[in-house]
Scaffold this motif. Structure first.
Motif, mmCIF file in Angstrom:
data_model
loop_
_atom_site.group_PDB
_atom_site.id
_atom_site.type_symbol
_atom_site.label_atom_id
_atom_site.label_comp_id
_atom_site.label_asym_id
_atom_site.label_seq_id
_atom_site.Cartn_x
_atom_site.Cartn_y
_atom_site.Cartn_z
ATOM 1 N N SER A 79 0.830 -1.203 0.000
ATOM 2 C CA SER A 79 0.000 0.000 0.000
ATOM 3 C C SER A 79 0.867 1.256 0.000
ATOM 4 O O SER A 79 1.920 1.295 0.645
ATOM 5 C CB SER A 79 -0.917 -0.011 1.221
ATOM 6 O OG SER A 79 -1.568 1.241 1.356
ATOM 7 N N GLY A 100 -3.347 -7.168 1.644
ATOM 8 C CA GLY A 100 -2.804 -5.872 1.276
ATOM 9 C C GLY A 100 -1.321 -5.901 1.002
ATOM 10 O O GLY A 100 -0.725 -4.866 0.719
ATOM 11 N N ASN A 141 -3.319 -0.036 3.272
ATOM 12 C CA ASN A 141 -3.408 -1.198 4.171
ATOM 13 C C ASN A 141 -2.586 -0.826 5.382
ATOM 14 O O ASN A 141 -1.364 -0.818 5.349
ATOM 15 C CB ASN A 141 -2.873 -2.455 3.493
ATOM 16 C CG ASN A 141 -2.940 -3.668 4.397
ATOM 17 O OD1 ASN A 141 -3.798 -3.767 5.248
ATOM 18 N ND2 ASN A 141 -2.008 -4.596 4.218
#
Length: 421
Positions: free
Chosen positions: A133, A315, A226
């Protein structure tokens, strides 16, 4: 006039000796290469080697080393690959005995096999893929596959390099076994709008001469948000399993949690050991973290396993832990008795303590299961003497009289101290 007594030695069932001479040679020497001048180093004349019918006694070393009596030397019989001979040992040696007859005697020889840099560091995978992320915090860590180098010492893997280094760096963690776990650390925040795909190259380098290396590509896809990585409840788990446990036996369960919600909190477990036999022996359920056997374990081959595990969320964040599995021995090997040398005929005026047979015992089990004791039948003019660990001599214990007994049948019985024996 001298008379002779016939001896018959029969066996009904059934270790390392530190020797008087040792040599050190590099692996991969060609056939016929000189290992050492054994006659000179033992202080023996070559004619003694010939008259005594000198030979090598060994469970396995004679396939690599041969004795040339006429020259009084030890030679390479077959090319030695240290990594194949000693798969998990930093120190690698061949141990054997030189036996002579008339009179009987034996000498212990140790040949240390030293490593040469004939293996490059190797990654099991050619590439790894991460989804990270853009909100991942600086300092976030990502567990990487480590490389394996079959060489030892300075020839073993020494360092890792990661390029380019704009967003990521490396962090190494030393293990008690001498290996290093490698993590990729986020040094600079990611921006998906500027760069959605990042390609890195991880290089493992050894310290040999010439230096050798191996590479793996790391492909990163930058995602949105995330916030929390998985976290194992323990960094190190410990478990025990009895050898010969059936396939499917659950050894342990590892557990990680993730504070995120939805798909970012879904955790997948995997084993990350590379280029060893762990993934041939163990399986982890990717959903619940149960680690179970997929092959039967033999204590005599492997006494301990380190299973490296990873938890991934959807994620792209990860955490790692290790599971130490100790294998418990069962008494599944019986002692073996090996006759090193023997006489079948002796004179009735033989002196007391004359050696008539040399015996070696071996039991592959450990502890009491591998402790072997030997004895012979009573009422014979012979006794069994333990000369050193796992070596026995059958010697005369009283005067022989051919008119009273012209031959003896002697039974040697060996048993271990396991339960049952």
């Amino acid at each position: 006039m001298k008379r002779q007594v016939l001896l018959f030695v029969s066996l009904i069932s059934l270790g390392p000796v530190f020797g008087q001479v040792s040599y050190s040679i590099p692996e991969e020497m060609s056939r016929g290469s000189l290992v050492g001048r054994i006659a000179q180093d033992l202080g023996l004349e070559i004619k003694r080697l010939i008259s005594g019918k000198a030979k090598i006694y060994s469970r396995n070393s004679d396939q690599y080393i041969e004795l040339n009596r006429e020259r009084g030397v030890l030679l390479i019989k077959e090319r030695i690959d240290r990594e194949a001979l000693c798969t998990e040992k930093a120190l690698c040696a061949l141990d054997f005995q030189i036996l002579l007859e008339n009179p009987m005697e034996f000498y212990t020889v140790t040949v240390q096999i030293t490593d040469i840099n004939d293996n490059a560091p190797t990654f099991e995978k050619s590439e790894m893929n991460f989804k990270i992320s853009e909100s991942a915090a600086t300092g976030a860590k990502f567990d990487l596959e480590r490389a394996v180098d079959l060489d030892v010492g300075i020839n073993d893997l020494q360092k890792y390099e990661l390029k380019p280094t704009e967003n990521f760096g490396l962090k190494l963690h030393s293990n008690p076994d001498g290996h290093k776990n490698v993590e990729m650390v986020l040094l600079k925040p990611l921006d998906r709008e500027k760069q959605e795909q990042i390609s890195l190259v991880l290089t493992a380098v050894d310290g040999g001469e010439p230096q050798m290396s191996g590479t793996m590509q790391i492909l990163i896809t930058v995602l949105d948000v995330n916030d929390n990585a998985p976290v194992f409840t323990q960094k190190t788990y410990k478990a025990t399993v009895t050898e010969n446990s059936p396939k499917g036996t659950v050894v342990a369960t590892v557990t990680a949690s993730d504070a995120d919600q939805g798909s970012n909190s879904k955790i997948t477990y995997s084993i990350t050991n590379t280029l060893d036999n762990v993934r041939k022996m163990f399986y982890v359920n990717e959903e619940n973290g149960q680690v179970s056997l997929i092959e039967t374990i033999d204590f005599e081959k492997s006494k301990r396993f380190q299973i490296n595990l990873r938890a991934n969320d959807d994620g792209g964040l990860t955490d790692s832990c290790k599971l130490i599995v100790d294998v418990l021995d069962v008494n599944d090997n019986k002692p073996e008795i090996n006759i090193m040398s023997k006489s079948t005929v002796i004179s009735e005026d033989a002196k007391l303590n004359m050696v008539v047979t040399m015996i070696n015992t071996e039991d592959l089990d450990s502890g009491d299961n591998g402790n072997v004791k030997c004895f012979i039948s009573d009422n014979v003019p012979f006794i069994l003497k333990l000369t050193r660990n796992n070596f026995y001599n059958l010697v005369t214990d009283s005067d022989l009289n051919r008119e009273r007994a012209s031959e003896y049948n002697i039974t040697v019985t060996c048993s271990d101290e396991g339960v049952p024996s």
